[in-house]
Scaffold this motif. Structure first.
Motif, PDB file in Angstrom:
ATOM      1  N   ASP A 116       0.843  -1.186   0.000  1.00  0.00           N
ATOM      2  CA  ASP A 116       0.000   0.000   0.000  1.00  0.00           C
ATOM      3  C   ASP A 116       0.886   1.246   0.000  1.00  0.00           C
ATOM      4  OD1 ASP A 116      -2.984   0.812   0.428  1.00  0.00           O
ATOM      5  OD2 ASP A 116      -1.827   2.132   1.722  1.00  0.00           O
ATOM      6  N   VAL A 117       1.259   1.696  -1.150  1.00  0.00           N
ATOM      7  CA  VAL A 117       2.143   2.854  -1.289  1.00  0.00           C
ATOM      8  C   VAL A 117       1.320   4.012  -1.850  1.00  0.00           C
ATOM      9  CG1 VAL A 117       4.206   3.772  -2.380  1.00  0.00           C
ATOM     10  CG2 VAL A 117       4.133   1.378  -1.676  1.00  0.00           C
ATOM     11  N   GLY A 118       1.345   5.130  -1.136  1.00  0.00           N
ATOM     12  CA  GLY A 118       0.627   6.305  -1.608  1.00  0.00           C
ATOM     13  C   GLY A 118      -0.868   6.174  -1.409  1.00  0.00           C
ATOM     14  N   ARG A 119      -1.617   6.919  -2.187  1.00  0.00           N
ATOM     15  CA  ARG A 119      -3.065   6.969  -2.034  1.00  0.00           C
ATOM     16  C   ARG A 119      -3.723   5.842  -2.810  1.00  0.00           C
ATOM     17  NH1 ARG A 119      -5.082  12.653  -3.284  1.00  0.00           N
ATOM     18  NH2 ARG A 119      -4.363  12.064  -5.362  1.00  0.00           N
ATOM     19  N   THR A 120      -4.614   5.103  -2.155  1.00  0.00           N
ATOM     20  CA  THR A 120      -5.320   3.975  -2.762  1.00  0.00           C
ATOM     21  C   THR A 120      -6.802   4.284  -2.804  1.00  0.00           C
ATOM     22  OG1 THR A 120      -3.686   2.438  -1.863  1.00  0.00           O
ATOM     23  CG2 THR A 120      -5.776   1.500  -2.618  1.00  0.00           C
ATOM     24  N   ALA A 121      -7.420   4.128  -3.948  1.00  0.00           N
ATOM     25  CA  ALA A 121      -8.855   4.386  -4.071  1.00  0.00           C
ATOM     26  C   ALA A 121      -9.641   3.269  -3.400  1.00  0.00           C
ATOM     27  CB  ALA A 121      -9.243   4.489  -5.540  1.00  0.00           C
ATOM     28  N   ALA A 122     -10.760   3.609  -2.822  1.00  0.00           N
ATOM     29  CA  ALA A 122     -11.620   2.618  -2.191  1.00  0.00           C
ATOM     30  C   ALA A 122     -12.321   1.773  -3.244  1.00  0.00           C
ATOM     31  CB  ALA A 122     -12.652   3.312  -1.308  1.00  0.00           C
ATOM     32  N   ALA A 123     -12.734   0.584  -2.832  1.00  0.00           N
ATOM     33  CA  ALA A 123     -13.504  -0.277  -3.726  1.00  0.00           C
ATOM     34  C   ALA A 123     -14.933   0.240  -3.820  1.00  0.00           C
ATOM     35  CB  ALA A 123     -13.492  -1.712  -3.211  1.00  0.00           C
ATOM     36  N   PRO A 124     -15.632  -0.014  -4.917  1.00  0.00           N
ATOM     37  CA  PRO A 124     -17.030   0.430  -5.036  1.00  0.00           C
ATOM     38  C   PRO A 124     -17.896  -0.187  -3.948  1.00  0.00           C
ATOM     39  CG  PRO A 124     -16.155  -0.213  -7.175  1.00  0.00           C
ATOM     40  CD  PRO A 124     -15.143  -0.640  -6.159  1.00  0.00           C
ATOM     41  N   PHE A 125     -18.789   0.598  -3.403  1.00  0.00           N
ATOM     42  CA  PHE A 125     -19.703   0.118  -2.374  1.00  0.00           C
ATOM     43  C   PHE A 125     -20.863  -0.600  -3.046  1.00  0.00           C
ATOM     44  CE2 PHE A 125     -22.850   0.390   1.027  1.00  0.00           C
ATOM     45  CZ  PHE A 125     -22.071   0.152   2.146  1.00  0.00           C
ATOM     46  N   SER A 126     -21.310  -1.707  -2.448  1.00  0.00           N
ATOM     47  CA  SER A 126     -22.394  -2.492  -3.040  1.00  0.00           C
ATOM     48  C   SER A 126     -23.470  -2.768  -2.004  1.00  0.00           C
ATOM     49  CB  SER A 126     -21.852  -3.829  -3.576  1.00  0.00           C
ATOM     50  OG  SER A 126     -22.921  -4.646  -4.037  1.00  0.00           O
ATOM     51  N   THR A 127     -24.715  -2.592  -2.402  1.00  0.00           N
ATOM     52  CA  THR A 127     -25.860  -2.916  -1.554  1.00  0.00           C
ATOM     53  C   THR A 127     -26.650  -4.086  -2.134  1.00  0.00           C
ATOM     54  OG1 THR A 127     -27.239  -1.297  -2.718  1.00  0.00           O
ATOM     55  CG2 THR A 127     -26.042  -0.531  -0.762  1.00  0.00           C
ATOM     56  N   ALA A 128     -25.983  -4.920  -2.936  1.00  0.00           N
ATOM     57  CA  ALA A 128     -26.673  -5.998  -3.649  1.00  0.00           C
ATOM     58  C   ALA A 128     -27.297  -7.004  -2.699  1.00  0.00           C
ATOM     59  CB  ALA A 128     -25.706  -6.701  -4.591  1.00  0.00           C
ATOM     60  N   THR A 129     -26.667  -7.257  -1.550  1.00  0.00           N
ATOM     61  CA  THR A 129     -27.184  -8.263  -0.623  1.00  0.00           C
ATOM     62  C   THR A 129     -28.155  -7.674   0.403  1.00  0.00           C
ATOM     63  OG1 THR A 129     -25.268  -7.938   0.827  1.00  0.00           O
ATOM     64  CG2 THR A 129     -25.098  -9.650  -0.858  1.00  0.00           C
ATOM     65  N   ALA A 130     -28.408  -6.395   0.331  1.00  0.00           N
ATOM     66  CA  ALA A 130     -29.299  -5.749   1.302  1.00  0.00           C
ATOM     67  C   ALA A 130     -30.731  -5.761   0.785  1.00  0.00           C
ATOM     68  CB  ALA A 130     -28.846  -4.314   1.564  1.00  0.00           C
ATOM     69  N   SER A 131     -31.661  -5.667   1.721  1.00  0.00           N
ATOM     70  CA  SER A 131     -33.079  -5.628   1.354  1.00  0.00           C
ATOM     71  C   SER A 131     -33.463  -4.227   0.880  1.00  0.00           C
ATOM     72  CB  SER A 131     -33.929  -6.012   2.567  1.00  0.00           C
ATOM     73  OG  SER A 131     -33.816  -5.015   3.578  1.00  0.00           O
ATOM     74  N   PRO A 132     -34.608  -4.092   0.200  1.00  0.00           N
ATOM     75  CA  PRO A 132     -35.059  -2.739  -0.190  1.00  0.00           C
ATOM     76  C   PRO A 132     -35.214  -1.807   1.006  1.00  0.00           C
ATOM     77  CG  PRO A 132     -36.288  -4.420  -1.394  1.00  0.00           C
ATOM     78  CD  PRO A 132     -35.469  -5.152  -0.374  1.00  0.00           C
ATOM     79  N   LEU A 133     -35.662  -2.328   2.145  1.00  0.00           N
ATOM     80  CA  LEU A 133     -35.791  -1.498   3.339  1.00  0.00           C
ATOM     81  C   LEU A 133     -34.423  -0.989   3.783  1.00  0.00           C
ATOM     82  CD1 LEU A 133     -37.417  -0.321   5.695  1.00  0.00           C
ATOM     83  CD2 LEU A 133     -37.133  -2.525   6.878  1.00  0.00           C
ATOM     84  N   ASP A 134     -33.422  -1.864   3.774  1.00  0.00           N
ATOM     85  CA  ASP A 134     -32.078  -1.450   4.169  1.00  0.00           C
ATOM     86  C   ASP A 134     -31.516  -0.414   3.205  1.00  0.00           C
ATOM     87  OD1 ASP A 134     -31.865  -3.020   6.456  1.00  0.00           O
ATOM     88  OD2 ASP A 134     -31.241  -4.778   5.318  1.00  0.00           O
ATOM     89  N   ARG A 135     -31.753  -0.604   1.920  1.00  0.00           N
ATOM     90  CA  ARG A 135     -31.242   0.366   0.941  1.00  0.00           C
ATOM     91  C   ARG A 135     -31.904   1.727   1.125  1.00  0.00           C
ATOM     92  NH1 ARG A 135     -30.993  -4.311  -2.542  1.00  0.00           N
ATOM     93  NH2 ARG A 135     -33.129  -3.965  -3.296  1.00  0.00           N
ATOM     94  N   GLY A 136     -33.194   1.740   1.421  1.00  0.00           N
ATOM     95  CA  GLY A 136     -33.877   3.003   1.667  1.00  0.00           C
ATOM     96  C   GLY A 136     -33.356   3.706   2.913  1.00  0.00           C
ATOM     97  N   ARG A 137     -33.129   2.943   3.978  1.00  0.00           N
ATOM     98  CA  ARG A 137     -32.591   3.537   5.197  1.00  0.00           C
ATOM     99  C   ARG A 137     -31.175   4.057   4.989  1.00  0.00           C
ATOM    100  NH1 ARG A 137     -34.630  -0.589  10.046  1.00  0.00           N
ATOM    101  NH2 ARG A 137     -36.826   0.058  10.027  1.00  0.00           N
ATOM    102  N   ALA A 138     -30.359   3.278   4.279  1.00  0.00           N
ATOM    103  CA  ALA A 138     -28.985   3.715   4.019  1.00  0.00           C
ATOM    104  C   ALA A 138     -28.973   5.011   3.219  1.00  0.00           C
ATOM    105  CB  ALA A 138     -28.226   2.614   3.273  1.00  0.00           C
TER     106      ALA A 138
END
Length: 345
Positions: A116-138
């Motif tokens: 890990d040298v220098g600045r590393t970009a984060a991985a894309p965030f995924s809500t694929a395993t979350a329920s519709p209710l969880d996605r709405g709250r998030a």
């Protein structure tokens, strides 16, 4: 003898000049009358508004303070003093948290740091395993964090704040949900994001500002990565200097905010291994933890010698047979009704 009136002949060109002059005079008079009527109407409207509209109240509290750059500039009520250990961070500062124990041996740690040298970009965030209710709250919780922390920031500044929230949700030092990250510590008035504790949420947000923050939040939850801030988990504005900023590594400056990540293994990509699987709590500050007024140590036990004889056996299980007169009485139902309710054969 009657006088004779002689007709006067006017040259056509002279007649046209006289007619234009007369029409011009009439137009000027009409314009003056219209202007006077309009002026009178405007004065009447202004007087009516002055009577109907009360004077604006004097700004107090949060509205009269100097707000930190990037904030939503909303109302917040004055809160009573709280213990320093539970105090929320200063305005414009995210909180900090103790790191968990190192999960990997020294050799693996050295390898992770070397990779890990220098600045590393984060991985894309995924809500694929979350329920519709969880996605709405998030979405609601992330929108609130962006709005109250960076409502007046440019698009890049809002995306950077969203990236910090999602980076925290995947770091083992923080909750594994978006709402858990945003409102962490609110149950003890030690909020990681100060807007959840300082009363800023008491006023209805701007409709356009909230919609803009929601668009940024939706893009981040859908996988958009704001790479310039890297793996940042903390930020503060240029108006403050928190005590921890020199113990971290600055990743970028976006708008009015400085962004930082942890030093060592906890600031590497390998540390962001927490998986998002939903389970979002209800959006909003958590219910306050109420300390019990009395504890077991504060209530002395009653010495057995002081218990009166009639109550000495209180709570002891009964061992004697139950008396017959305590049993239910014999059935009083007539014989012809004893089979009521039985299925027909």
């Amino acid at each position: 003898m009657p006088r004779t009136v002689k007709a006067v002949r006017v040259h056509p060109r002279t007649f046209r000049r006289l007619t234009r002059a007369w029409l011009a005079a009439v137009g000027v008079a009409l314009a003056a009358m219209v202007a006077m009527s309009a002026h009178a109407a405007l004065r009447a409207i202004a007087a009516q508004q002055a009577r109907a509209t009360p004077p604006a109240p004097r700004a107090v509290g949060y509205d009269a303070d100097d707000h930190f750059p990037g904030a939503a500039l909303l109302y917040a009520a004055r809160e009573p003093a709280i213990a320093a250990a539970d105090a929320a961070p200063a305005k414009g500062v995210t909180g900090t948290i103790a790191l968990p124990a190192m999960p990997i041996p020294a050799a693996a740690l050295a390898a992770a740091l070397a990779a890990d040298v220098g600045r590393t970009a984060a991985a894309p965030f995924s809500t694929a395993t979350a329920s519709p209710l969880d996605r709405g709250r998030a979405l609601e919780c992330l929108t609130a964090a962006i709005y109250y922390e960076a409502a007046s920031e440019p698009d890049a500044g809002q995306a950077a704040v969203a990236q910090v929230v999602l980076n925290r949700a995947r770091h083992p030092a923080f909750p594994a949900t978006v709402c858990g990250v945003v409102y962490q510590g609110s149950e003890r008035r030690g909020c990681q994001f100060s807007f959840a504790c300082d009363g800023a949420m008491a006023r209805t947000p701007s409709r356009t500002g909230w919609a803009r923050a929601a668009r940024t939040a939706g893009a981040a939850l859908a996988g958009y990565v704001y790479a310039p801030v890297g793996l940042a988990t903390h930020y503060h504005t240029y108006a403050v200097t928190p005590s921890w900023n020199r113990s971290l590594v600055m990743t970028d400056v976006v708008g009015a905010h400085f962004f930082h990540r942890w030093k060592g293994y906890w600031g590497t990509a390998a540390a962001f291994r927490q998986r998002y699987a939903g389970g979002e709590p209800v959006p909003g500050p958590h219910m306050a933890v109420v300390q019990p007024l009395l504890t077991s140590a504060a209530v002395p036990a009653t010495p057995p010698a002081t218990i009166r004889a009639p109550y000495a056996a209180s709570g002891t299980p009964l061992t004697a047979p139950v008396a017959a007169d305590t049993l239910p009485a014999a059935s009083q139902i007539l014989d012809r009704w004893k089979d009521s309710g039985q299925p027909l054969k």
